[in-house]
Design a protein around this motif. Sequence first.
Motif, PDB file in Angstrom:
ATOM      1  N   UNK A  49       0.825  -1.198   0.000  1.00 23.21           N
ATOM      2  CA  UNK A  49       0.000   0.000   0.000  1.00 23.21           C
ATOM      3  C   UNK A  49       0.870   1.265   0.000  1.00 23.21           C
ATOM      4  N   UNK A  50       0.508   2.208  -0.841  1.00 23.18           N
ATOM      5  CA  UNK A  50       1.073   3.550  -0.742  1.00 23.18           C
ATOM      6  C   UNK A  50      -0.055   4.502  -0.369  1.00 23.18           C
ATOM      7  N   UNK A  51       0.244   5.785  -0.249  1.00 20.64           N
ATOM      8  CA  UNK A  51      -0.775   6.729   0.190  1.00 20.64           C
ATOM      9  C   UNK A  51      -1.913   6.831  -0.814  1.00 20.64           C
ATOM     10  N   UNK A  52      -1.605   6.728  -2.115  1.00 24.47           N
ATOM     11  CA  UNK A  52      -2.656   6.801  -3.131  1.00 24.47           C
ATOM     12  C   UNK A  52      -3.636   5.636  -2.981  1.00 24.47           C
ATOM     13  N   UNK A  53      -3.117   4.465  -2.645  1.00 25.88           N
ATOM     14  CA  UNK A  53      -3.979   3.296  -2.419  1.00 25.88           C
ATOM     15  C   UNK A  53      -4.910   3.539  -1.239  1.00 25.88           C
ATOM     16  N   UNK A  54      -4.339   4.023  -0.141  1.00 25.54           N
ATOM     17  CA  UNK A  54      -5.133   4.249   1.066  1.00 25.54           C
ATOM     18  C   UNK A  54      -6.229   5.272   0.813  1.00 25.54           C
ATOM     19  N   UNK A  55      -5.901   6.347   0.094  1.00 23.70           N
ATOM     20  CA  UNK A  55      -6.887   7.380  -0.205  1.00 23.70           C
ATOM     21  C   UNK A  55      -7.977   6.830  -1.127  1.00 23.70           C
ATOM     22  N   UNK A  56      -7.570   6.041  -2.138  1.00 20.93           N
ATOM     23  CA  UNK A  56      -8.538   5.516  -3.112  1.00 20.93           C
ATOM     24  C   UNK A  56      -9.582   4.637  -2.444  1.00 20.93           C
ATOM     25  N   UNK A  57      -9.161   3.722  -1.588  1.00 22.87           N
ATOM     26  CA  UNK A  57     -10.117   2.815  -0.945  1.00 22.87           C
ATOM     27  C   UNK A  57     -10.886   3.509   0.166  1.00 22.87           C
ATOM     28  N   UNK A  58     -10.267   4.490   0.805  1.00 21.31           N
ATOM     29  CA  UNK A  58     -10.993   5.286   1.788  1.00 21.31           C
ATOM     30  C   UNK A  58     -12.122   6.059   1.114  1.00 21.31           C
ATOM     31  N   UNK A  59     -11.846   6.610  -0.071  1.00 23.63           N
ATOM     32  CA  UNK A  59     -12.879   7.345  -0.808  1.00 23.63           C
ATOM     33  C   UNK A  59     -14.028   6.420  -1.226  1.00 23.63           C
ATOM     34  N   UNK A  60     -13.689   5.213  -1.679  1.00 28.41           N
ATOM     35  CA  UNK A  60     -14.730   4.255  -2.078  1.00 28.41           C
ATOM     36  C   UNK A  60     -15.664   3.937  -0.916  1.00 28.41           C
ATOM     37  N   UNK A 113     -16.106   5.818   1.867  1.00 25.61           N
ATOM     38  CA  UNK A 113     -16.816   7.016   2.319  1.00 25.61           C
ATOM     39  C   UNK A 113     -17.972   7.373   1.383  1.00 25.61           C
ATOM     40  N   UNK A 114     -17.806   7.165   0.080  1.00 18.07           N
ATOM     41  CA  UNK A 114     -18.885   7.468  -0.852  1.00 18.07           C
ATOM     42  C   UNK A 114     -19.892   6.324  -0.948  1.00 18.07           C
ATOM     43  N   UNK A 115     -19.701   5.287  -0.110  1.00 16.55           N
ATOM     44  CA  UNK A 115     -20.612   4.145  -0.017  1.00 16.55           C
ATOM     45  C   UNK A 115     -20.621   3.287  -1.287  1.00 16.55           C
ATOM     46  N   UNK A 116     -19.600   3.446  -2.120  1.00 15.73           N
ATOM     47  CA  UNK A 116     -19.490   2.558  -3.282  1.00 15.73           C
ATOM     48  C   UNK A 116     -18.966   1.197  -2.858  1.00 15.73           C
ATOM     49  N   UNK A 117     -18.102   1.159  -1.839  1.00 14.31           N
ATOM     50  CA  UNK A 117     -17.571  -0.094  -1.298  1.00 14.31           C
ATOM     51  C   UNK A 117     -18.043  -0.219   0.142  1.00 14.31           C
ATOM     52  N   UNK A 118     -18.876  -1.222   0.402  1.00 11.80           N
ATOM     53  CA  UNK A 118     -19.394  -1.438   1.753  1.00 11.80           C
ATOM     54  C   UNK A 118     -18.271  -1.941   2.668  1.00 11.80           C
ATOM     55  N   UNK A 119     -18.222  -1.468   3.907  1.00  7.37           N
ATOM     56  CA  UNK A 119     -17.167  -1.922   4.835  1.00  7.37           C
ATOM     57  C   UNK A 119     -17.115  -3.439   5.010  1.00  7.37           C
ATOM     58  N   UNK A 120     -18.279  -4.094   4.903  1.00  4.18           N
ATOM     59  CA  UNK A 120     -18.310  -5.548   5.057  1.00  4.18           C
ATOM     60  C   UNK A 120     -17.828  -6.287   3.811  1.00  4.18           C
ATOM     61  N   UNK A 121     -17.627  -5.564   2.712  1.00  4.73           N
ATOM     62  CA  UNK A 121     -17.278  -6.200   1.445  1.00  4.73           C
ATOM     63  C   UNK A 121     -15.807  -6.077   1.090  1.00  4.73           C
ATOM     64  N   UNK A 122     -14.988  -5.716   2.058  1.00  2.00           N
ATOM     65  CA  UNK A 122     -13.552  -5.632   1.829  1.00  2.00           C
ATOM     66  C   UNK A 122     -12.816  -5.987   3.103  1.00  2.00           C
ATOM     67  N   UNK A 123     -11.511  -6.196   2.985  1.00  2.00           N
ATOM     68  CA  UNK A 123     -10.716  -6.598   4.153  1.00  2.00           C
ATOM     69  C   UNK A 123      -9.827  -5.483   4.662  1.00  2.00           C
ATOM     70  N   UNK A 124     -10.147  -4.226   4.307  1.00  2.00           N
ATOM     71  CA  UNK A 124      -9.382  -3.082   4.808  1.00  2.00           C
ATOM     72  C   UNK A 124     -10.337  -2.035   5.354  1.00  2.00           C
ATOM     73  N   UNK A 125      -9.813  -1.235   6.289  1.00  2.00           N
ATOM     74  CA  UNK A 125     -10.598  -0.165   6.909  1.00  2.00           C
ATOM     75  C   UNK A 125      -9.696   1.052   7.057  1.00  2.00           C
TER      76      UNK A 125
END
Length: 434
Positions: free
Chosen positions: A361-372, A374-386
Motif C-alpha cells: 500500500x502507498x498513500x494513493x492506495x489508502x486514499x482511493x479505498x478510503x474514498x470508495x 466514504x462514498x458508499x461505493x464499497x461497503x465496509x463488510x465487502x472488503x478486508x481493509x478499513x
Amino acid sequence: MCGSKKEAARAGPRFPPPAPTTTPNPSWALADGSAPEVIGHLQENYYNLCMEKSQKINSFILHILQEVDEEIEKGSEGITLNIAGNSRLMPEEKVTGLDVRYNFVSDVGAYYAARLLQKQHNLVYLNLMFNDIGPEGGELIAKALHKNTTLKYLRMTGNKIENKGGMFFAAMLQINSSLEKLDLGDCDLGMQSVIALATVLTQNQTIKGINLNRPILYGEQEESTVHLGHMLKENHCLVELHMCKHNIKNCGIKQLCDALYLNRSLRYLDVSCNKITRDGMVCLADVLKSNTTLEVLDLSFNRIENAGAKYLSETLASHNRSLRALSVVSNNIEGEGLVALSESMKTNPTFSNVYIWGNKFDEATCVAYSDLIQMDRLKPDNTDVEPFMVDGHVYLAEVSNGLKKHYYWRPTYEEACTNSPNAGFTLVPVGEHL
C-alpha cells in the motif's frame, strides 16, 4: 420422564438409577454428581444406552439432545447434532446434518459413519473433516454412498484418504446421483485420483461443488489443470470449483481459461496459493470479457503484480458485468495496480467485493479505498481493509473479512456462517453449510 408407554417401549429397556454406593460419581451421573433430568425421547435413548453400557453421561451431549427434543416437539425439521470437537460455543443454529469435525473418528468410526449413511434416510449433511480417517475408512464411506440417496453435502477435508481413497470416491460419483457437494481438500489425493474425479465429472450432472485443494502432485506438467479444464468444457452443472495449491502456473491457468470460454455454469473459481503471474492474467482478463457466469474469483497468494491487476481492472471497468467478488490478497501488487482496481469499481456496478490485504500500500492506495468506502461505493463488510487517519494521513488496517475465512475453523465468539468473513459462500450458496 415424559412419553407414553408405547414410546418408552420403542426407546428400548430403561433402567432406574442404581442404589447409592460408596462411589461418589457413578457412571450415570453428570460431572457434578447429580442425576440428569431426562425429559425427551432422544434424551431417553441416550440415558438408557449410557446406563446399559456403564458409560458416563456427557452433559454437553445431553444438553444438545434436549434442544433437539424441544425442536421435534415443535414440529421442526432438519436438525443437526452439532458436536464439533473444535467448537467452544453451544451451537444454536438449526442446520441439516451431522457435524463431528476435529475429533478422533478414525477408520473405526468411519465404519459406523458408513453404516449410518446406509440406514439413515434423513441425513443430508455430514462433516467428518480432520478425523484421522485413512484410505480404508474413505473406501467404506465412498461405498456406502453407492446406495445412499439423501446425502447432499459431504466434507472429508483433512482426512488422509490418499490416492486409494480418492479413487473410491471417483467410482462412487459414477453411481451416486444425489450428492451435490463434495469436499476432498487436504486429503493427500494423488494425480491418478484427481484425473479420475475430473473424468467422472464430465458425465456426473449432480455435483454442484467440489473441493480438490492441495493434492500431492509430482512433476511440473500441470496435468490436473489439463483434465479439469477438459471437464469444465463438458460439465454444465458444476457451480463451485476449488483448486488451491495445485501448482498452477500460467500454462495451467490458460487451460482453465480455454474451458471458461465454453463453460456457462461455473460461478465460483478458487485458484489461490498457486504460481500464477501477470502473463496468466492476460488470458483470464480476456475470458472475463465474454464469460457471463463467473461471480467469485479467488486469486489470493499468487503473484500477478501491478500488470496483472491492471489487466483485470481494465476488463472489469469496460466489459465484464458478472464478477461480483475478487480476492487478490498477497499478490505483490503495488499502488498503481491497487488504484486501478479501485477505479474499476466506480464504473462497474456489479463489482461489489474486493480483498487486497497483503499487498504494497502507498498513500494513493489508502486514499482511493478510503474514498470508495466514504462514498458508499464499497461497503465496509465487502472488503478486508478499513481506513484510519493519523497526523493527517490516511492508512488502511486489516479487517477480518474474506471469501472463506471460516473454512477450517469455527469462530469463538460469533456465528460461523456470517456473511462478511465468508462472502464467497454467501454470494454463491452451494449447499447450506460451509
